[in-house]
Design an enzyme around this catalytic site. Structure first.
Site, PDB file in Angstrom:
ATOM      1  N   SER A  17       5.137  -0.869  -2.356  1.00  0.00           N
ATOM      2  CA  SER A  17       5.119  -0.817  -0.946  1.00  0.00           C
ATOM      3  C   SER A  17       4.273  -1.750  -0.465  1.00  0.00           C
ATOM      4  O   SER A  17       3.068  -1.948  -0.883  1.00  0.00           O
ATOM      5  CB  SER A  17       4.630   0.642  -0.704  1.00  0.00           C
ATOM      6  OG  SER A  17       4.268   0.687   0.557  1.00  0.00           O
ATOM      7  N   HIS A  42       9.476  -1.883  -0.615  1.00  0.00           N
ATOM      8  CA  HIS A  42       9.524  -0.867   0.133  1.00  0.00           C
ATOM      9  C   HIS A  42       8.647  -1.178   1.432  1.00  0.00           C
ATOM     10  O   HIS A  42       7.509  -1.859   1.094  1.00  0.00           O
ATOM     11  CB  HIS A  42       9.068   0.333  -0.522  1.00  0.00           C
ATOM     12  CG  HIS A  42       9.046   1.667   0.311  1.00  0.00           C
ATOM     13  ND1 HIS A  42       9.853   2.421   0.597  1.00  0.00           N
ATOM     14  CD2 HIS A  42       7.896   1.955   0.845  1.00  0.00           C
ATOM     15  CE1 HIS A  42       9.568   3.392   1.315  1.00  0.00           C
ATOM     16  NE2 HIS A  42       8.407   3.388   1.442  1.00  0.00           N
ATOM     17  N   ASP A  44       7.107  -0.479   4.937  1.00  0.00           N
ATOM     18  CA  ASP A  44       6.790   0.695   5.634  1.00  0.00           C
ATOM     19  C   ASP A  44       6.367   0.368   7.104  1.00  0.00           C
ATOM     20  O   ASP A  44       5.551  -0.368   7.337  1.00  0.00           O
ATOM     21  CB  ASP A  44       5.518   1.325   5.365  1.00  0.00           C
ATOM     22  CG  ASP A  44       5.556   2.031   3.858  1.00  0.00           C
ATOM     23  OD1 ASP A  44       5.030   1.936   2.924  1.00  0.00           O
ATOM     24  OD2 ASP A  44       6.640   2.953   3.825  1.00  0.00           O
ATOM     25  N   MET A  46       5.384   1.614  10.665  1.00  0.00           N
ATOM     26  CA  MET A  46       4.841   2.647  11.542  1.00  0.00           C
ATOM     27  C   MET A  46       4.639   2.201  13.102  1.00  0.00           C
ATOM     28  O   MET A  46       4.125   1.167  13.189  1.00  0.00           O
ATOM     29  CB  MET A  46       3.598   2.988  10.719  1.00  0.00           C
ATOM     30  CG  MET A  46       3.860   3.362   9.212  1.00  0.00           C
ATOM     31  SD  MET A  46       2.362   3.697   8.613  1.00  0.00           S
ATOM     32  CE  MET A  46       2.713   3.684   6.688  1.00  0.00           C
ATOM     33  N   HIS A  75      11.194   1.830   5.413  1.00  0.00           N
ATOM     34  CA  HIS A  75      11.225   3.440   5.689  1.00  0.00           C
ATOM     35  C   HIS A  75      10.341   3.082   7.152  1.00  0.00           C
ATOM     36  O   HIS A  75       9.383   2.675   7.208  1.00  0.00           O
ATOM     37  CB  HIS A  75       9.813   3.631   4.573  1.00  0.00           C
ATOM     38  CG  HIS A  75       9.606   4.965   4.745  1.00  0.00           C
ATOM     39  ND1 HIS A  75       8.464   5.672   4.044  1.00  0.00           N
ATOM     40  CD2 HIS A  75       9.989   6.048   5.498  1.00  0.00           C
ATOM     41  CE1 HIS A  75       8.071   6.717   4.507  1.00  0.00           C
ATOM     42  NE2 HIS A  75       9.098   7.049   5.330  1.00  0.00           N
ATOM     43  N   MET A  77       8.625   4.870  10.143  1.00  0.00           N
ATOM     44  CA  MET A  77       8.046   6.315  10.494  1.00  0.00           C
ATOM     45  C   MET A  77       7.735   5.794  12.169  1.00  0.00           C
ATOM     46  O   MET A  77       6.726   5.560  12.372  1.00  0.00           O
ATOM     47  CB  MET A  77       6.845   6.390   9.833  1.00  0.00           C
ATOM     48  CG  MET A  77       6.871   6.675   8.420  1.00  0.00           C
ATOM     49  SD  MET A  77       5.693   6.495   7.119  1.00  0.00           S
ATOM     50  CE  MET A  77       6.349   4.821   6.757  1.00  0.00           C
ATOM     51  N   MET A 146       8.306  12.488   0.735  1.00  0.00           N
ATOM     52  CA  MET A 146       7.127  12.188   0.847  1.00  0.00           C
ATOM     53  C   MET A 146       5.909  12.984   0.178  1.00  0.00           C
ATOM     54  O   MET A 146       5.878  14.323   0.289  1.00  0.00           O
ATOM     55  CB  MET A 146       6.860  12.074   2.446  1.00  0.00           C
ATOM     56  CG  MET A 146       7.656  11.028   3.143  1.00  0.00           C
ATOM     57  SD  MET A 146       7.186   9.281   2.473  1.00  0.00           S
ATOM     58  CE  MET A 146       5.345   9.183   2.801  1.00  0.00           C
ATOM     59  N   GLY A 151       2.088   7.925   6.627  1.00  0.00           N
ATOM     60  CA  GLY A 151       1.125   7.181   7.617  1.00  0.00           C
ATOM     61  C   GLY A 151       0.170   6.269   6.818  1.00  0.00           C
ATOM     62  O   GLY A 151      -0.105   5.292   7.343  1.00  0.00           O
ATOM     63  N   PHE A 152      -0.293   6.568   5.508  1.00  0.00           N
ATOM     64  CA  PHE A 152      -1.095   5.903   5.029  1.00  0.00           C
ATOM     65  C   PHE A 152      -0.918   5.565   3.597  1.00  0.00           C
ATOM     66  O   PHE A 152      -0.629   6.733   2.851  1.00  0.00           O
ATOM     67  CB  PHE A 152      -2.675   6.268   5.264  1.00  0.00           C
ATOM     68  CG  PHE A 152      -2.935   6.062   6.693  1.00  0.00           C
ATOM     69  CD1 PHE A 152      -2.977   7.195   7.387  1.00  0.00           C
ATOM     70  CD2 PHE A 152      -3.504   5.037   6.909  1.00  0.00           C
ATOM     71  CE1 PHE A 152      -3.054   7.216   8.986  1.00  0.00           C
ATOM     72  CE2 PHE A 152      -4.014   4.951   8.484  1.00  0.00           C
ATOM     73  CZ  PHE A 152      -3.734   6.098   9.476  1.00  0.00           C
ATOM     74  N   GLY A 153      -1.341   4.529   2.877  1.00  0.00           N
ATOM     75  CA  GLY A 153      -1.220   4.390   1.352  1.00  0.00           C
ATOM     76  C   GLY A 153      -2.483   4.882   0.807  1.00  0.00           C
ATOM     77  O   GLY A 153      -3.444   5.375   1.524  1.00  0.00           O
ATOM     78  N   GLY A 154      -2.674   5.261  -0.290  1.00  0.00           N
ATOM     79  CA  GLY A 154      -4.013   5.233  -0.980  1.00  0.00           C
ATOM     80  C   GLY A 154      -4.495   6.979  -0.977  1.00  0.00           C
ATOM     81  O   GLY A 154      -5.280   7.326  -1.526  1.00  0.00           O
ATOM     82  N   ASP A 184       7.654   8.948  -2.850  1.00  0.00           N
ATOM     83  CA  ASP A 184       6.687   8.186  -2.173  1.00  0.00           C
ATOM     84  C   ASP A 184       5.612   8.647  -1.676  1.00  0.00           C
ATOM     85  O   ASP A 184       5.363   9.551  -0.996  1.00  0.00           O
ATOM     86  CB  ASP A 184       7.793   7.497  -0.849  1.00  0.00           C
ATOM     87  CG  ASP A 184       6.861   6.647  -0.133  1.00  0.00           C
ATOM     88  OD1 ASP A 184       7.414   6.189   1.006  1.00  0.00           O
ATOM     89  OD2 ASP A 184       6.011   6.005  -0.621  1.00  0.00           O
ATOM     90  N   GLY A 185       4.376   7.911  -2.273  1.00  0.00           N
ATOM     91  CA  GLY A 185       3.172   8.483  -1.847  1.00  0.00           C
ATOM     92  C   GLY A 185       2.291   8.927  -2.938  1.00  0.00           C
ATOM     93  O   GLY A 185       2.638   9.922  -3.516  1.00  0.00           O
ATOM     94  N   GLY A 186       1.175   8.325  -3.578  1.00  0.00           N
ATOM     95  CA  GLY A 186       0.212   8.926  -4.376  1.00  0.00           C
ATOM     96  C   GLY A 186       0.823   8.793  -5.863  1.00  0.00           C
ATOM     97  O   GLY A 186       0.062   9.311  -6.610  1.00  0.00           O
ATOM     98  N   GLY A 206       2.643   1.951  -3.802  1.00  0.00           N
ATOM     99  CA  GLY A 206       1.718   0.664  -3.386  1.00  0.00           C
ATOM    100  C   GLY A 206       0.279   0.401  -3.986  1.00  0.00           C
ATOM    101  O   GLY A 206       0.044  -0.426  -4.752  1.00  0.00           O
TER     102      GLY A 206
HETATM  103  C1  DX5 Z   1       3.067   6.226   3.343  1.00  0.00           C
HETATM  104  C2  DX5 Z   1       4.128   5.155   3.063  1.00  0.00           C
HETATM  105  C3  DX5 Z   1       4.144   5.054   1.512  1.00  0.00           C
HETATM  106  C4  DX5 Z   1       2.695   4.489   0.970  1.00  0.00           C
HETATM  107  C5  DX5 Z   1       2.708   4.547  -0.412  1.00  0.00           C
HETATM  108  O1  DX5 Z   1       3.300   6.503   4.830  1.00  0.00           O
HETATM  109  O2  DX5 Z   1       5.397   5.597   3.205  1.00  0.00           O
HETATM  110  O3  DX5 Z   1       5.205   4.280   1.047  1.00  0.00           O
HETATM  111  O4  DX5 Z   1       2.638   3.052   1.373  1.00  0.00           O
HETATM  112  O5  DX5 Z   1       1.351   3.798  -0.706  1.00  0.00           O
HETATM  113  P1  DX5 Z   1       0.640   4.486  -2.143  1.00  0.00           P
HETATM  114  O6  DX5 Z   1       1.595   4.408  -3.232  1.00  0.00           O
HETATM  115  O7  DX5 Z   1      -0.577   4.032  -2.262  1.00  0.00           O
HETATM  116  O8  DX5 Z   1       0.507   6.164  -1.943  1.00  0.00           O
HETATM  117 ZN    ZN Z   2       7.102   4.685   2.623  1.00  0.00          ZN
END
Ligand code: DX5
Ligand code: ZN
Length: 228
Positions: A17, A42, A44, A46, A75, A77, A146, A151-154, A184-186, A206
């Site tokens: 990501s 990927h 993102d 937003m 992706h 959003m 998801m 909305g956010f990575g990490g 996707d996510g975490g 990501g």
């Molecule tokens: C969140 C994104 C994800 C996110 C994944 O809304 O859709 O793609 O960037 O990031 P990590 O792997 O850091 O959770």
């Molecule tokens: Zn994503």
């Protein structure tokens, strides 16, 4: 996306990501990923309305498209998915995934996006019950689960995601579909194997790929974590 998976020796692929990448050296990051055998990015998008964050738009996606022939998994959003799906399809991306929560008429909207000549993905947010996609899963190429709040990575992986992935895999089997499951996510070293074993073929990561500054070792550790 299915053809990409078929060519792949592993039973899953990692799609980094890029919002977690170093945006000041994005071209170098893409080159590094490609040299490591990564075939999909990927992206993102937003809008700050559907989700609280704002990332990047068509000018960045178009630049990435012109720079690399990697599979671009966008992706989106955004509050108006049909309007932006059209814009990103014109950028030449390979797949467009929209959030279920933003669709006004899921069946009609997904068919409209399919007509734009891209692969279509349907994302369900962390807190959306999985049964809502039962009537439309056959319209899409990919279901994106998801595992964090969009909305956010990490963020921290929601353990409830495994149940949802299992339910979707059974839905696909019962309906005789070949829909790809993407998570996707975490996702990190601790939970990647659980996701792949449950049937996820595309792992979006990501933080787990970019955060420690050594992309090569991060990716090889993630792959080793699945192989055991
Ligand atoms: C969140 C994104 C994800 C996110 C994944 O809304 O859709 O793609 O960037 O990031 P990590 O792997 O850091 O959770
Ligand atoms: Zn994503």
């Amino acid at each position: 996306m299915r053809s990409l998976l078929q060519k792949n020796t592993d039973k899953f692929i990692i799609a980094p990501s890029v919002i977690s990448a170093d945006f000041m050296h994005l071209a170098d990051e893409i080159d590094r990923l490609k040299a490591l055998g990564i075939q999909m990015l990927h992206l993102d998008v937003m809008d700050g309305c559907l989700v609280d964050n704002i990332t990047f738009g068509p000018c960045v996606v178009k630049a990435i498209r012109e720079y690399t022939d990697m599979y671009l998994d966008v992706h989106i959003m955004v509050q108006d998915p049909l309007k932006y799906a059209q814009i990103f399809a014109l950028c030449g991306v390979d797949n467009i995934t929209v959030q279920y929560e933003a669709l006004k008429d899921p069946e009609k909207d997904l068919l409209r996006i399919k007509e734009m000549g891209v692969n279509v993905g349907l994302a369900i947010d962390r807190d959306t019950p999985v049964h809502v996609i039962e009537n439309v899963i056959s319209y899409v190429d990919t279901v994106l689960v998801m595992c964090v709040k969009a909305g956010f990575g990490g963020q921290k992986y929601a353990v409830s995601s495994v149940e949802k992935i299992r339910y979707i895999r059974q839905m696909i089997e019962n309906k005789g579909l070949d829909t790809v499951i993407e998570a996707d996510g975490g996702i990190n070293l601790e939970n990647i194997k659980m996701n792949v074993d449950e049937g996820v073929s595309v792992i979006v990561a990501g933080t787990a790929v970019f955060s420690d500054g050594n992309v090569a070792s991060s990716i090889s550790s993630l792959k080793k974590a699945v192989k055991g």
